[in-house]
Scaffold this active site. Structure first.
Site: not given
Ligand code: FRU
Length: 511
Positions: A52, A234
């Site tokens: 992300d 998320e």
């Molecule tokens: C989304 C996610 C988020 C988390 C991160 C962990 O892709 O799962 O929810 O904070 O990636 O790397």
């Protein structure tokens, strides 16, 4: 080299778009940022894993992109925040890692704000702090079976993002007992003189407010019974946008799995926000991008009325397996968001930021009549590797497609099916797919626009294609991995007149 074919039901035009594969391959071995599959107009880390985008914020002429980063491998691992900066959203420079894991856990996704009024007391009014609000993910707590292993914390920078200090009072928002409690996106809500945190809490969004970024109060919950719920929620974002002078709020919510083309994707809700509660207009599930490879996208903070979105260009179904060597995964092109009114409903459009024009090397306009008459000559894209934009309009009454292919029989087809009113990307024969059984697929986006004219814009990079159709309402983003770069661009238009065909080669941002 110009070639031309006649297809059974129409016209198929073809041209060589790349010259000098051998030199591409040779260059690829040695030059950083020019390895096989390396995006040439998108951000990817020089080495190792990313997912992300985090902490997107604009400050003093610089765009900051932090990103989920594991600096020891090309697979997901203990998360850090990597850091890159840009003056124009297109050219990026990677800086040292901003945030390292600590005793409270890994540094999961979150956001960053400029604390101009020094509400937090972490900076001064003259020298405001950039404050990052992120999730501390405690892997030990997770293993031990606790439900409270994700908590929200702060870090701040007093030197415009170069170095970071973790706040001593972390975590600032403790988990009440929800396993998925993460990805805080914070914005300043001026009418209420307070900060708003939009937090993903399993199957819904929870809004919190704070006067100082340190004490948080729960305001409301949203979405348990609305939108898509095929997976966990998320990486949310809450932004305001104007339409015909009226303010609306848009809530972005990523979901994994449960996207329209399987796995990860981002839905949105348009509505009103009163500083405590989000009230949606309508109940239809809407997607910012129907493709499988645009996830966890959020917007840059501190950009005024302009809202620029950036997503992670992969999917949790195969992100750890894609066949790149030194690095894994990249970001989408930054996209400017706007609202559109259609048949009484409000939709979110996203399109490449205008800064992309900076790297257009030339614009080749193809005469509309030529396409219909089958006597075209494209003496164009000889750039290496294949980045270009192709734009056209047509009355969307028949099928049409754009085909990218190479001499090894691999092809990527991007097109429109008139009968089903939908756009598609067929990557079943596009190249390598054995790394995951979830990869080879035909990906669809329903046509959202009701206009009779179809508008089609592609952004092609070494291993990705982003389709912006109908003014950015029906988008599809897909990655692909041909064994050899594509050398040919063909257009099948079934005799239909295509107006305004433009081809724009792009200069690599890593030159
Ligand atoms: C989304 C996610 C988020 C988390 C991160 C962990 O892709 O799962 O929810 O904070 O990636 O790397």
């Amino acid at each position: 080299m110009i070639m031309k074919f006649m297809a059974k039901n129409g016209l198929l035009l073809s041209c060589c778009i790349l010259a000098g594969f051998a030199s591409f391959a040779q260059k690829a071995q040695i030059t950083p940022y020019h390895e096989p599959y390396r995006p040439q107009v998108h951000f990817s880390p020089k080495e190792h894993w990313t997912n992300d985008p985090n902490g997107l914020v604009y400050y003093k002429g610089t765009y900051h992109l932090f990103f989920q980063y594991y600096p020891k491998a090309t697979v997901w691992g203990p998360m850090h925040w990597g850091h890159a900066v840009s003056k124009d959203l297109i050219h990026w420079e990677q800086l040292p890692i901003a945030l390292y894991p600590d005793k409270l856990g890994y540094i999961f996704s979150g956001s960053a704000v400029i604390d101009k009024d020094n509400t937090s007391g972490l900076g001064t009014k003259d020298k405001p702090a950039i404050v990052a609000i992120f999730t501390h993910h405690d892997p030990k707590g997770e293993k031990a079976g606790s439900a409270k292993f994700q908590n929200q914390s702060l870090a701040y920078s007093l030197d415009e993002g170069l170095t970071w200090i973790k706040y001593k009072g972390n975590p600032v928002l403790k988990n009440p007992g929800i396993r998925d409690f993460r990805d805080p996106k914070v914005c300043w809500y001026a009418p209420g003189n307070k900060w708003i945190m939009t937090l993903a809490t399993k199957d819904r969004i929870t809004f919190y407010s704070s006067p100082d970024l340190k004490k948080w109060k729960k305001e409301s919950e949203f979405g348990q019974m609305l939108g898509a719920h095929g997976g966990v929620w998320e990486c949310p974002d809450l932004i305001s946008l104007k339409l015909n002078g009226k303010e609306y709020w848009v809530l972005l919510v990523s979901i994994n799995p449960g996207g329209p083309n399987k796995g990860s994707a981002t839905q949105y809700f348009v509505g009103h926000f009163d500083g405590g509660k989000f009230t949606p207009i309508g109940s239809q599930t809407k997607w910012i991008d129907f493709g499988p490879d645009n996830y966890a996208g959020v917007t840059f903070g501190n950009t005024g009325a302009r809202k620029v979105f950036l997503g992670w260009m992969s999917n949790w179904l195969y992100a750890n397996q894609v066949p790149t060597l030194k690095w894994r995964n990249a970001m989408t092109i930054p996209r400017q968001l706007s609202l559109k009114l259609m048949a009484g409903d409000i939709w979110l459009a996203s399109n490449p930021v205008e800064e992309l024009k900076k790297i257009v090397t030339k614009t080749i306009k193809v005469d509309a009549g030529l396409l219909a008459k089958d006597n075209n000559i494209f003496s164009v894209i000889k750039q290496t590797p294949a980045q270009y934009r192709l734009k056209f309009n047509t009355r969307a009454v028949k099928d049409y497609s754009v085909i990218l292919s190479n001499g090894s029989g691999e092809k990527l087809v991007i097109g429109y099916e008139a009968k089903n009113s939908r756009y598609y990307i067929d990557r079943t024969k596009a190249g390598q797919s054995g790394f995951s059984q979830n990869f080879a697929a035909v990906l669809y986006a329903p046509r959202v626009s009701l206009s009779p004219t179809s508008n089609f814009e592609l952004l092609v990079d070494a291993s990705s294609v982003e389709l912006f159709a109908d003014g950015g309402l029906s988008n599809l983003t897909s990655i692909y991995f041909p064994k050899k770069p594509y050398t040919r661009l063909s257009i099948v238009n079934n005799g239909m007149e295509i107006e305004h065909l433009q081809i724009q080669p792009l200069r690599s941002i890593w030159q």
